[in-house]
Design a protein around this motif. Structure first.
Motif: not given
Length: 304
Positions: A116, A155, A193, A234
């Motif tokens: 990830r 993550f 993330y 993100t």
């Protein structure tokens, strides 16, 4: 949803992420990445045509955006080492190195699990996996060792001094000191993330579920909201100018961590991408699809 996020059973993803429509792309990707199992279905959706560039946009390809690895596939995480190479982590467990001078793409190691995140520091790569494992890979040899295991799905990852910090599916930041026991240093942060730190030691995360850009003091666990977005942000990064950069759909934004003032940086058009990795130089690296497949370098992103 909570039970799925807390799952510690790895779900194997395809090497290349499925194509997705630009319409509501940020929200679809945020939810799919958070749950993991949704991506594992391998379902595809109709891909909309890339947007037409407007004044101030970064058009790929152009002098501002160069294709540097047309056969790089779709890594789940990218980490420039700021010394002439970019490292690519794939959900299938591969870690690859791209030499920026020669364009050579080589395999560092394979079989790392359902990956990830990746961060590079001091000759090592730090790799997070969906099964809650944090590994250290020696880049020169490909040898590996496990720094932590049995955690919730991991993550984002970054390295600060002798401590590795990761984000997990429970909305936590976990600190893993060298030779020490992993400990939760912040909670209630949603799903991010990625994770980045500034020079003052403050952490930044982007909650893809609520759209919050958060600044966290990992010494106290206290967090404040710097900015809020309509769609999932993100690519949380701290630039060489000390500003916090992130992406919403194809738009790159930045926010002043002291004042909370946001600004539009640019739109990335010509490739369908939802994230980027920022280098110390201010250049950024991203992958594209839908006619822009491969690894792209956006020159001088933070100077725009």
């Amino acid at each position: 949803m909570d039970s799925m996020l807390r799952s510690r059973t790895a779900t194997r993803l395809p090497l290349d992420r499925p194509a997705r429509s630009l319409t509501r792309r940020g929200r679809a990707l945020g939810v799919a990445l958070a749950l993991g199992a949704l991506l594992a279905s391998g379902a595809t959706m109709t891909l909309a045509a890339p947007a037409v560039a407007a004044a101030g946009d970064v058009k790929c390809p152009s002098t501002d955006c160069a294709l540097i690895a047309p056969a790089a596939g779709s890594p789940v995480a990218i980490a420039p080492d700021n010394a002439g190479a970019v490292y690519l982590a794939y959900s299938g467990g591969d870690l690859l190195k791209l030499d920026l001078a020669t364009g050579a793409l080589t395999t560092v190691t394979t079989g790392l699990g359902n990956l990830r995140g990746v961060a590079v520091a001091d000759g090592n790569a730090y790799i997070t996996a969906f099964d809650g494992t944090l590994q250290q890979v020696t880049l020169a040899t490909g040898s590996r060792r496990t720094l932590a295991a049995g955690l919730p799905s991991l993550f984002g990852v970054t390295r600060v001094g002798t401590t590795t910090y990761v984000t997990d599916g429970n909305g936590e930041i976990v600190a893993v000191p060298d030779g020490g026991t992993p400990r939760v240093v912040a909670t209630g942060l949603g799903f991010s993330y990625g994770i980045a730190f500034d020079k003052a030691g403050l952490a930044y995360t982007a909650d893809m579920m609520t759209g919050r850009i958060l600044q966290t003091n990992v010494a106290t666990g206290t967090a404040r909201v710097l900015a809020s977005q309509t769609y999932e942000p993100t690519s949380i990064s701290v630039g060489p100018d000390g500003l916090v950069y992130f992406m919403v759909a194809n738009e790159v934004k930045r926010v002043n961590p002291t004042t909370g003032v946001q600004a539009h940086v640019t739109n990335i058009v010509g490739v369908n991408s939802f994230s980027f990795s920022l280098a110390a130089s201010g250049d950024a690296y991203t992958t594209g699809s839908g006619g822009g497949d491969g690894l792209w370098r956006i020159n001088g992103l933070t100077s725009r």
